[in-house]
Motif scaffolding. Structure first.
Motif, PDB file in Angstrom:
ATOM      1  N   GLY A  17      -2.367   5.193   1.816  1.00 32.48           N
ATOM      2  CA  GLY A  17      -2.937   4.006   2.459  1.00 32.48           C
ATOM      3  C   GLY A  17      -2.466   3.864   3.898  1.00 32.48           C
ATOM      4  O   GLY A  17      -3.253   3.526   4.798  1.00 32.48           O
TER       5      GLY A  17
ATOM      6  N   GLN B  87      -1.685  -0.570  -6.717  1.00 32.46           N
ATOM      7  CA  GLN B  87      -2.707   0.351  -6.255  1.00 32.46           C
ATOM      8  C   GLN B  87      -4.033  -0.301  -5.868  1.00 32.46           C
ATOM      9  O   GLN B  87      -4.954   0.382  -5.442  1.00 32.46           O
ATOM     10  CB  GLN B  87      -2.970   1.392  -7.353  1.00 32.46           C
TER      11      GLN B  87
ATOM     12  N   THR C  49      -4.869   0.135  -1.963  1.00 32.49           N
ATOM     13  CA  THR C  49      -4.986   1.547  -1.577  1.00 32.49           C
ATOM     14  C   THR C  49      -6.183   2.198  -2.248  1.00 32.49           C
ATOM     15  O   THR C  49      -6.837   3.065  -1.658  1.00 32.49           O
ATOM     16  CB  THR C  49      -3.693   2.307  -1.920  1.00 32.49           C
TER      17      THR C  49
ATOM     18  N   PHE D 156       0.868  -1.180   0.000  1.00 35.60           N
ATOM     19  CA  PHE D 156       0.000   0.000   0.000  1.00 35.60           C
ATOM     20  C   PHE D 156       0.905   1.229   0.000  1.00 35.60           C
ATOM     21  O   PHE D 156       2.088   1.147   0.354  1.00 35.60           O
ATOM     22  CB  PHE D 156      -0.986   0.001   1.175  1.00 35.60           C
ATOM     23  N   ASP D 157       0.343   2.368  -0.391  1.00 45.33           N
ATOM     24  CA  ASP D 157       1.175   3.560  -0.525  1.00 45.33           C
ATOM     25  C   ASP D 157       1.061   4.459   0.704  1.00 45.33           C
ATOM     26  O   ASP D 157       0.445   4.102   1.717  1.00 45.33           O
ATOM     27  CB  ASP D 157       0.870   4.289  -1.830  1.00 45.33           C
TER      28      ASP D 157
END
Length: 537
Positions: A55, A301, A304, A51-52
């Motif tokens: 997130g 992605q 997220t 996750f980024d």
């Protein structure tokens, strides 16, 4: 407006990570939340692996920020190589992204889900029903009835004011809505191998794509102590031939991974897809996560995007349930989130078309172009197109005459560390969640009493930012020191003295002066369409 008592304020179908985060967000605000999950236990193997920064910020707000270091690690570098081992692309993933957390975190999904479930167990308003499958939905206009089917054949009906389908790519709620799916037609079969190495090994790069037209393959971190390798099905090879333990070990040997130094926890051939639902809301039914969009894994992605969905949706459901907004506010959810998700899907497809190239001549042409491009700096506009960080393009924002957001409306507001008195930490922790009026001066002085009352009713936090280097002990009520030097530069870059920030961290809009701020607050009031008499939780 509801006219019948209900068992829950919100019923969530599906208790994967996206449903878990939504449950925490709503039950944490005091709403009665029921979850119906068809499986008795959580899935024990990972699906997503990253996750980024946004997130991570959302997970921290859900209450598991202290656990992120246990379940994940900064993803580190990411490299694409051709079959000859030449670097086509190299990205050093920043350890601090726009939201303060690493730009990408590689994580072990079962540990993430365990942390979310444990957090939910402490919320008295959250009821999780496992082992029952939703089989019927009836939207009565003022409430929704969901019928669940237990393994013993019994059925029961749960009523709720709103229902959210977080039930994955084969969503039952989506079928109940009856929406069409737009399919971009990009799909390939890949063998995934989840592996635990017997001894710690350093991988450089930590995340690698090998763009070999004979067999595209992937080696990435899957969280502390876990690795994932993926191998695309080659031409002339059947799924049955690829989907065997023998095939898994044979291909893992390309990376010096074998039964003598590793445990193969799982192998499985899956087919990724690129699709999104046309309708995300129908009456009192809503969709989130894979229920309304699925994408190839190449941009990291998928998870997220689901977290963004529910963070966008949860504060709007809260406002509608609380009576500070009209139900029409929920129409802004797909308006805002669908273009965002479509961008991530298209970006993933574009990356995948490059990686999954199996024509040797086309692959050679690709290599030549990318090797040449690797020698040149990336223009800012091209870098923006590559990024999943896209501003919102419509919805509940400060919009100009042509219906376009007026900068900084729609921008994800960054997070930095701040300090006030004896407190210091990330902005969200020190200031708190919800609407924020962020300003470089005393914004309250520019507001009418009616505006102040409106913001108070929303629970808006009025925050004046003091310059980096200011002694935090001098910070008064509602003031924080910009420890990392994030907020005052953000205000200056956007030409704003004040920015009104939504609970999902996106800017509703900015104001350059007091008159502009009054106009901004009035625009939010109009956009929310708040009923005259709000109700309490």
């Amino acid at each position: 407006m509801h006219t019948q008592p209900t068992d829950a304020d919100v019923l969530i179908v599906g208790y994967g990570p996206v449903g878990q985060v939504l449950a925490l967000q709503l039950a944490g605000r005091g709403w009665r939340v029921t979850v119906v999950e068809r499986w008795r236990t959580g899935y024990p193997m990972p699906r997503a692996v990253a996750f980024d920064s946004e997130g991570a910020r959302i997970l921290a707000a859900a209450g598991i920020g202290a656990r992120i270091g246990e379940i994940g690690e900064p993803s580190g570098d990411y490299t694409w190589e051709n079959a000859a081992g030449q670097a086509l692309l190299h990205i050093d993933v920043a350890e601090r992204g726009r939201c303060g957390w690493p730009e990408s975190t590689s994580m072990y999904q079962p540990a993430l889900e365990a942390a979310l479930v444990a957090q939910g167990a402490g919320l008295p308003e959250l009821t999780v029903i496992r082992g029952e499958e939703a089989v019927a939905i009836t939207d009565h206009g003022d409430r929704v009835d969901v019928t669940s089917h237990a393994p013993d054949g019994s059925r029961r009906v749960h009523s709720a004011r709103w229902v959210v389908g977080c039930d994955g790519a084969n969503s039952f709620v989506r079928r109940a809505i009856g929406t069409a799916m737009t399919d971009l037609g990009f799909s390939h079969d890949w063998l995934i191998c989840d592996v635990v190495l017997h001894e710690e090994r350093v991988f450089r790069p930590n995340n690698l794509q090998i763009c070999d037209p004979h067999r595209p393959r992937t080696s990435v971190s899957a969280g502390p102590g876990h690795r994932r390798w993926e191998f695309m099905r080659a031409a002339g090879e059947t799924v049955e031939e690829l989907n065997t333990e023998e095939s898994a070990w044979r291909l893992l040997k390309l990376f010096d991974v074998h039964p003598g130094n590793a445990t193969l926890e799982r192998f499985h051939v899956y087919s990724f897809a690129a699709k999104y639902a046309e309708t995300w809301r129908s009456g009192r039914l809503l969709l989130a996560g894979d229920a309304c969009h699925v994408m190839p894994p190449f941009a990291g992605q998928g998870m997220t995007a689901g977290f963004r969905d529910v963070t966008n949706l949860s504060w709007k459901l809260d406002a509608v349930l609380r009576g500070t907004a009209g139900e029409e506010l929920l129409d802004s959810y797909p308006v805002e989130r669908r273009p965002h998700a479509k961008h991530a899907i298209h970006m993933s497809v574009n990356l995948g078309r490059i990686i999954c190239q199996t024509d040797p001549k086309a692959a050679a042409d690709r290599d030549m172009v990318m090797l040449a491009a690797a020698e040149r700096p990336v223009p800012a506009a091209a870098a923006q197109q590559r990024s999943p960080l896209q501003p919102l393009s419509g919805g509940l924002l400060d919009l100009g005459g042509k219906g376009r957001p007026v900068r900084p409306a729609g921008v994800l507001v960054p997070q930095g560390r701040v300090a006030a008195g004896e407190r210091a930490g990330w902005f969200d922790e020190v200031v708190g969640e919800g609407f924020v009026l962020l300003s470089a001066e005393d914004a309250v002085a520019g507001l009418s009493e009616a505006d102040r009352e409106f913001l108070r009713r929303l629970g808006t936090r009025l925050v004046r930012v003091l310059a980096q280097g200011t002694d935090p002990r001098t910070a008064g009520e509602g003031e924080v020191v910009d420890t990392d030097g994030v907020y005052l530069p953000f205000l200056a870059e956007t030409g704003s003295t004040a920015v009104l920030v939504r609970p999902d961290y996106y800017a509703f809009g900015g104001a350059a002066d007091r008159a502009g701020l009054s106009r901004l607050v009035d625009g939010l009031r109009t956009g929310l369409g708040a009923p005259a008499v709000p109700s309490a939780v």
